[in-house]
Design a protein around this motif. Structure first.
Motif, PDB file in Angstrom:
ATOM      1  N   UNK A  98       0.831  -1.207   0.000  1.00 35.17           N
ATOM      2  CA  UNK A  98       0.000   0.000   0.000  1.00 35.17           C
ATOM      3  C   UNK A  98       0.862   1.252   0.000  1.00 35.17           C
ATOM      4  N   UNK A  99       1.958   1.204   0.790  1.00 37.96           N
ATOM      5  CA  UNK A  99       2.862   2.353   0.849  1.00 37.96           C
ATOM      6  C   UNK A  99       3.466   2.638  -0.521  1.00 37.96           C
ATOM      7  N   UNK A 100       3.888   1.587  -1.246  1.00 35.70           N
ATOM      8  CA  UNK A 100       4.483   1.760  -2.569  1.00 35.70           C
ATOM      9  C   UNK A 100       3.479   2.380  -3.541  1.00 35.70           C
ATOM     10  N   UNK A 101       2.247   1.865  -3.515  1.00 33.76           N
ATOM     11  CA  UNK A 101       1.215   2.401  -4.412  1.00 33.76           C
ATOM     12  C   UNK A 101       0.916   3.858  -4.067  1.00 33.76           C
ATOM     13  N   UNK A 102       0.915   4.184  -2.768  1.00 36.42           N
ATOM     14  CA  UNK A 102       0.633   5.569  -2.352  1.00 36.42           C
ATOM     15  C   UNK A 102       1.715   6.512  -2.849  1.00 36.42           C
ATOM     16  N   UNK A 103       2.976   6.057  -2.751  1.00 36.35           N
ATOM     17  CA  UNK A 103       4.088   6.900  -3.227  1.00 36.35           C
ATOM     18  C   UNK A 103       3.956   7.176  -4.711  1.00 36.35           C
ATOM     19  N   UNK A 104       3.633   6.147  -5.497  1.00 40.97           N
ATOM     20  CA  UNK A 104       3.456   6.322  -6.943  1.00 40.97           C
ATOM     21  C   UNK A 104       2.316   7.304  -7.222  1.00 40.97           C
ATOM     22  N   UNK A 105       1.219   7.186  -6.468  1.00 35.18           N
ATOM     23  CA  UNK A 105       0.066   8.071  -6.686  1.00 35.18           C
ATOM     24  C   UNK A 105       0.421   9.520  -6.342  1.00 35.18           C
ATOM     25  N   UNK A 106       1.125   9.707  -5.229  1.00 35.19           N
ATOM     26  CA  UNK A 106       1.516  11.066  -4.835  1.00 35.19           C
ATOM     27  C   UNK A 106       2.462  11.678  -5.863  1.00 35.19           C
ATOM     28  N   UNK A 107       3.416  10.883  -6.376  1.00 34.98           N
ATOM     29  CA  UNK A 107       4.349  11.395  -7.381  1.00 34.98           C
ATOM     30  C   UNK A 107       3.606  11.809  -8.651  1.00 34.98           C
ATOM     31  N   UNK A 108       2.645  10.991  -9.077  1.00 37.92           N
ATOM     32  CA  UNK A 108       1.872  11.336 -10.268  1.00 37.92           C
ATOM     33  C   UNK A 108       1.069  12.609 -10.055  1.00 37.92           C
ATOM     34  N   UNK A 109       0.472  12.733  -8.856  1.00 39.90           N
ATOM     35  CA  UNK A 109      -0.287  13.947  -8.556  1.00 39.90           C
ATOM     36  C   UNK A 109       0.616  15.172  -8.553  1.00 39.90           C
ATOM     37  N   UNK A 110       1.833  15.024  -7.995  1.00 39.74           N
ATOM     38  CA  UNK A 110       2.771  16.153  -7.957  1.00 39.74           C
ATOM     39  C   UNK A 110       3.152  16.605  -9.363  1.00 39.74           C
TER      40      UNK A 110
END
Length: 361
Positions: A98-110
């Motif tokens: 979940x942490x890995x997926x969250x990091x990817x999502x935050x990076x895409x949003x940024x």
């Protein structure tokens, strides 16, 4: 973990440079240089000092200053105690997924937000340019009270004289202020104060002082102070009552006279930094302005009465006073010296006006 102190020490020893030479070249005292190599953060009066000196020292030794600052911050984070509520003895495997997926999502949003705001910024710049091209002209009327305004090409200034109202037009604001008058085109340079004959009768009618003008951007206009020339020409643009009367008996050790004249007028302080420094100034009793500056930074201050300056490193800046079209170089202090000084007009009992530099405790 990389040690910024060890990197500094190793680079200095490889270059075979003494602390004394570094102190002369960077204006950082030996005490702080040694504290950086020993990573002794308690020596510094505050974190801005540490980071500023660390950047300056690293650049001097040819190291990557940003990398060393990152090493310092990483060490600070690692040495900070972890709050008890954040400590977990066991994380399930799904947590890391979940942490890995969250990091990817935050990076895409940024990335998305960065592109979005860059586009909005371009649109705002384009809008400002469009507005400046269609900016309406303004009209102003002079009196014997100072008129402080920013004028743009095409603006009009009405000058009421005994012979009638004379109309002036701003012809240009690139590098200097250019005015079209019935007596011809007249030009006033930056930090220059001129008395102008605008109707061609060989009698000066107005006083104009230019405190800010761009060398390339017309849409910035020109910041000016203008007024009708009154019967008291001794104090154009500066209130006589605002200049303090001070005794000539003040110790020469605490005061340096920059210039003297039979009148007072606005002056400009040009400060160019040659080293790292915390710098604060207050002009004409306005609110003070403070920031951290490094080599190559420039600050320009225009004042009517005076400027109070505070510096964490007295030799970190070269200071020039521009007054009445002349430039005066002054030295404020020594390397590593914390100082407070007043640079201001005073009036001696004999009626002489002086710009002086006063030491303050």
């Amino acid at each position: 973990m990389q040690s910024y102190g060890e990197l500094l020490k190793k680079a200095r020893e490889e270059k075979d440079i003494t602390f004394e030479k570094i102190e002369r070249d960077t204006s950082i005292t030996i005490r702080y240089l040694q504290a950086l190599e020993n990573e002794d953060v308690d020596v510094f009066p505050g974190e801005p000092y540490l980071i500023g000196f660390l950047r300056n020292y690293a650049d001097y030794l040819g190291l990557d200053s940003q990398q060393l600052v990152s090493f310092y911050k990483n060490k600070k984070i690692q040495e900070s105690p972890v709050p008890e509520g954040l400590i977990e003895k066991h994380r399930p495997r799904s947590f890391f997924v979940i942490l890995f997926i969250s990091i990817i999502a935050v990076a895409a949003l940024a990335v998305y937000l960065s592109l979005f705001f860059m586009q909005k910024s371009r649109e705002k710049v384009a809008a400002r340019i469009a507005v400046s091209k269609t900016m309406n002209t303004h009209s102003y009327t002079l009196s014997d009270k100072p008129l402080e305004i920013r004028v743009y090409k095409g603006d009009h200034i009405e000058v009421p004289l005994h012979s009638g109202t004379v109309l002036l037009t701003v012809a240009d604001t690139i590098s200097s202020l250019s005015l079209d008058t019935p007596a011809g085109n007249q030009i006033i340079d930056l930090s220059e104060e001129l008395e102008l004959d605008v109707d061609g009768d060989a009698v000066n009618d107005i006083i104009v002082y230019v405190s800010d003008v761009s060398s390339a951007k017309m849409d910035r206009g020109a910041e000016v102070r203008m007024l009708l020339k009154s019967g008291d020409p001794n104090m154009p643009g500066v209130s006589q009552e605002s200049i303090p009367v001070e005794s000539v008996s003040v110790s020469a050790e605490n005061r340096a006279v920059v210039l003297q004249d039979n009148r007072a007028y606005p002056f400009t302080l040009n400060v160019s930094f040659r080293g790292a420094c915390i710098y604060r100034y207050q002009k004409d009793n306005d609110n003070s302005v403070e920031d951290y500056y490094t080599r190559g930074d420039i600050v320009t201050i225009t004042a009517s009465n005076g400027v109070r300056v505070w510096m964490s490193n007295g030799n970190a800046a070269k200071v020039q006073i521009v007054a009445d079209g002349k430039t005066y170089d002054i030295e404020l202090g020594n390397p590593g010296e914390v100082l407070v000084k007043d640079i201001k007009w005073i009036k001696d009992p004999d009626g002489t006006y002086k710009i002086v530099v006063n030491d303050l405790d």
